[in-house]
Design a protein around this motif. Structure first.
Motif, mmCIF file in Angstrom:
data_model
loop_
_atom_site.group_PDB
_atom_site.id
_atom_site.type_symbol
_atom_site.label_atom_id
_atom_site.label_comp_id
_atom_site.label_asym_id
_atom_site.label_seq_id
_atom_site.Cartn_x
_atom_site.Cartn_y
_atom_site.Cartn_z
ATOM 1 N N LEU A 174 0.823 -1.209 0.000
ATOM 2 C CA LEU A 174 0.000 0.000 0.000
ATOM 3 C C LEU A 174 0.857 1.258 0.000
ATOM 4 O O LEU A 174 0.552 2.246 -0.682
ATOM 5 C CB LEU A 174 -0.925 0.010 1.213
ATOM 6 N N THR A 175 1.944 1.225 0.747
ATOM 7 C CA THR A 175 2.832 2.385 0.812
ATOM 8 C C THR A 175 3.377 2.741 -0.563
ATOM 9 O O THR A 175 3.442 3.919 -0.940
ATOM 10 C CB THR A 175 4.000 2.107 1.771
ATOM 11 N N VAL A 176 3.744 1.710 -1.335
ATOM 12 C CA VAL A 176 4.275 1.950 -2.679
ATOM 13 C C VAL A 176 3.193 2.533 -3.584
ATOM 14 O O VAL A 176 3.385 3.576 -4.222
ATOM 15 C CB VAL A 176 4.834 0.651 -3.289
ATOM 16 N N PHE A 177 2.052 1.875 -3.647
ATOM 17 C CA PHE A 177 1.011 2.307 -4.575
ATOM 18 C C PHE A 177 0.455 3.689 -4.218
ATOM 19 O O PHE A 177 0.105 4.473 -5.104
ATOM 20 C CB PHE A 177 -0.120 1.276 -4.625
ATOM 21 N N ARG A 178 0.400 3.999 -2.936
ATOM 22 C CA ARG A 178 -0.129 5.296 -2.516
ATOM 23 C C ARG A 178 0.816 6.455 -2.850
ATOM 24 O O ARG A 178 0.416 7.611 -2.795
ATOM 25 C CB ARG A 178 -0.425 5.286 -1.017
ATOM 26 N N SER A 179 2.035 6.129 -3.215
ATOM 27 C CA SER A 179 2.985 7.184 -3.582
ATOM 28 C C SER A 179 2.837 7.613 -5.042
ATOM 29 O O SER A 179 3.531 8.517 -5.499
ATOM 30 C CB SER A 179 4.427 6.704 -3.328
#
Length: 342
Positions: free
Chosen positions: A314-319
């Motif tokens: 999620l951290t990657v995609f939310r960036s």
């Protein structure tokens, strides 16, 4: 608006590699004071979308046996088969910042011209298809780059259903999402729907009629024609060698890794091919038939070394602004695909 002359040394260009190189040259390097349109015919070829996995979409053994070309285009979308019964059109004009993914804006003039030729039931439907009685006779792709909008589409005058069924291998999920059982069951040719006086028409004559309708002229001589110089053809030769005739561009990015998940969204199919080592992503490739303006390699690179855990993913995609790379999708939805059961 200009009409492009499709001939080189009095011979019409029907090599798919060259026709996509021409499209690339017009879109990226040619500066014109008016939009330009072209209509061309390819020798038998399969054209796959920018983000598709060639090995998953096409029966490559069949292509080789039948001497059918495979060319990857620069825009998104799905796979199509071209032969001497397919008329392809392309439009390049300035981007007015309201054109992206507005396919109907460009396909409506085509529909109106076809209706005047007797195809009364032609209509725009779904994301980018033209239909007759719920069967597809045309697909459309679009790319916005360098201040230009580039639109391409196909018109199926005659259909070789046997080759079409043998060459394309779309995913079962994609067909199920459209409520159909096979490629053959969802396509139709235009010829049966043309007015009686056009039933025996050749594809070259069909092209001429359509051009006259679109440009609202009685004779082709009334249209402004654009012709490439020898120097411009030399540049197109270079683009073929660098890209559309290059194995790495057409096939090299496509391979099967050991962790595969995919899902059909409203904007298209998204497929993740991953290699996992000790719970972390060590290789990543993203495929699909969606239309995206962002560079997917940016997301693929960002996922390398990331643990196969919900919060980390999620951290990657939310960036990222995911609409630029896929369409209307959330980080949660993409992570759910990756972590789903086979």
């Amino acid at each position: 608006m200009y009409l492009l002359d499709q001939k080189r040394k009095d011979q019409e260009v029907r090599d798919a590699r060259y026709n996509y190189a021409i499209a690339s040259y017009i879109a990226n390097e040619l500066e014109l004071d008016e939009p330009i349109m072209r209509f061309y015919i390819n020798q038998p070829a399969v054209i796959i979308g920018k983000h598709q996995n060639a090995f998953a979409e096409v029966d490559l053994n069949y292509l080789e046996k039948q001497h059918i070309q495979l060319v990857r285009r620069s825009s998104g979308g799905g796979s199509v088969y071209h032969d001497q019964g397919t008329l392809i059109y392309g439009f390049v004009g300035k981007d007015d910042h309201s054109s992206y993914q507005d396919f109907s804006r460009f396909t409506q003039p085509i529909i109106q011209a076809l209706q005047r030729l007797g195809v009364k039931n032609a209509k725009f439907s779904g994301r980018n298809d033209l239909l007759i009685n719920d069967k597809k006779f045309s697909g459309t792709s679009m790319l916005v780059s360098g201040g230009k909008v580039v639109v391409g589409g196909t018109l199926l005058l005659d259909a070789d259903y046997e080759t079409l069924a043998n060459v394309l291998t779309p995913s079962k999920k994609k067909l199920a999402a459209k409520g159909i059982k096979s490629v053959e069951s969802r396509v139709t040719a235009l010829r049966p729907y043309l007015a009686k006086e056009h039933q025996e028409i050749t594809i070259e004559a069909f092209r001429e009629l359509l051009i006259k309708e679109l440009f609202a002229v009685d004779r082709l001589e009334e249209i402004k024609i654009y012709t490439f110089s020898d120097k411009q053809w030399q540049r197109i030769d270079e683009i073929v060698e660098e890209k559309f005739g290059n194995w790495d561009w057409n096939f090299g990015r496509s391979r099967q890794l050991n962790y595969q998940r995919d899902h059909r969204f409203s904007f298209g199919t998204v497929e993740f091919q991953l290699a996992i080592d000790r719970g972390k992503i060590c290789e990543c490739q993203i495929f699909g038939d969606f239309f995206a303006s962002g560079n997917l390699e940016e997301i693929e690179t960002a996922l390398l070394g990331v643990s196969l855990k919900k919060d980390d993913l999620l951290t990657v995609f939310r960036s990222f602004d995911l609409t630029r790379y896929f369409g209307e999708v959330t980080a949660e939805e993409l992570v759910e695909v990756i972590l789903s059961e086979m």
